[in-house]
Design a protein around this motif. Structure first.
Motif, PDB file in Angstrom:
ATOM      1  N   UNK A 116       0.840  -1.216   0.000  1.00  0.00           N
ATOM      2  CA  UNK A 116       0.000   0.000   0.000  1.00  0.00           C
ATOM      3  C   UNK A 116       0.873   1.264   0.000  1.00  0.00           C
ATOM      4  N   UNK A 117       1.936   1.232   0.767  1.00  0.00           N
ATOM      5  CA  UNK A 117       2.850   2.375   0.807  1.00  0.00           C
ATOM      6  C   UNK A 117       3.507   2.584  -0.559  1.00  0.00           C
ATOM      7  N   UNK A 118       3.882   1.493  -1.205  1.00  0.00           N
ATOM      8  CA  UNK A 118       4.483   1.589  -2.534  1.00  0.00           C
ATOM      9  C   UNK A 118       3.478   2.130  -3.552  1.00  0.00           C
ATOM     10  N   UNK A 119       2.244   1.679  -3.474  1.00  0.00           N
ATOM     11  CA  UNK A 119       1.211   2.188  -4.375  1.00  0.00           C
ATOM     12  C   UNK A 119       1.069   3.698  -4.183  1.00  0.00           C
ATOM     13  N   UNK A 120       1.056   4.138  -2.934  1.00  0.00           N
ATOM     14  CA  UNK A 120       0.941   5.569  -2.653  1.00  0.00           C
ATOM     15  C   UNK A 120       2.139   6.347  -3.203  1.00  0.00           C
ATOM     16  N   UNK A 121       3.342   5.812  -3.033  1.00  0.00           N
ATOM     17  CA  UNK A 121       4.545   6.478  -3.539  1.00  0.00           C
ATOM     18  C   UNK A 121       4.527   6.577  -5.062  1.00  0.00           C
ATOM     19  N   UNK A 122       4.182   5.476  -5.717  1.00  0.00           N
ATOM     20  CA  UNK A 122       4.141   5.485  -7.186  1.00  0.00           C
ATOM     21  C   UNK A 122       3.022   6.390  -7.697  1.00  0.00           C
TER      22      UNK A 122
END
Length: 178
Positions: A116-122
């Motif tokens: 989820x954090x990676x999705x937010x960053x991307x």
């Protein structure tokens, strides 16, 4: 790719002080080739020793030690030489991919929060790239070749972020199946 070639490219685009170069680097080449300001300054010194660039007191230096760097013919020749060599294909070495593999082997790790954090960053980076595209590349029909090439680089970043989001969402769905 070496930092020197990224710096040469940036200086050919616009002679700059080290500080200006580092700031411009952060806003352009830095998206796909990261370097700290300290690394850039060290590289400028090495390149000047090699005779690829020269520095003079910047016109607005006043009493400071501000220097403006310009590419010399040997630096331009080095950049031409480097661009003429085939580039190695991009190597995908991603620590998180190994974590997914470890989760498959262990079957006891929950990587959902990290995904989820990676999705937010991307998603944030994608929005940033799209804003740059809307601001700098809205009039495609009137763009000279150099600007169209810069747009292609931005498009690669956009496609990378879109692909990363899609992959992470699919991985999250798989993790949530159990």
């Amino acid at each position: 790719m070496s930092l020197a070639h990224a710096v040469l490219t940036s200086l050919i685009e616009k002679p700059s002080s080290g500080y200006e170069l580092a700031r411009r680097f952060d806003k352009s080449i830095g998206y796909f080739w990261h370097a700290t300001h300290q690394q850039i300054y060290r590289e400028l010194a090495r390149m000047e020793e090699k005779g690829w660039i020269v520095s003079d007191s910047a016109p607005d230096a006043g009493a400071t030690r501000k220097r403006e760097y310009k590419v010399l013919p040997d630096g331009r020749a080095e950049l031409v030489r480097w661009t003429s060599e085939p580039a190695a294909p991009m190597d995908l070495r991603d620590e998180f991919t190994v974590k997914i593999r470890a989760d498959a082997a262990l079957n006891e790790v929950d990587l959902s929060d990290e995904l989820r954090a990676r999705i937010a960053q991307h998603t944030e980076r994608l929005a940033h790239y799209r804003a740059i595209e809307a601001r700098d590349f809205a009039r495609k029909e009137a763009m000279p070749r150099a600007k169209r090439l810069q747009h292609l680089i931005l498009k690669k970043g956009i496609m990378f972020e879109e692909g990363s989001i899609a992959w992470a969402q699919e991985a999250l769905a798989v993790l949530q199946e159990d």
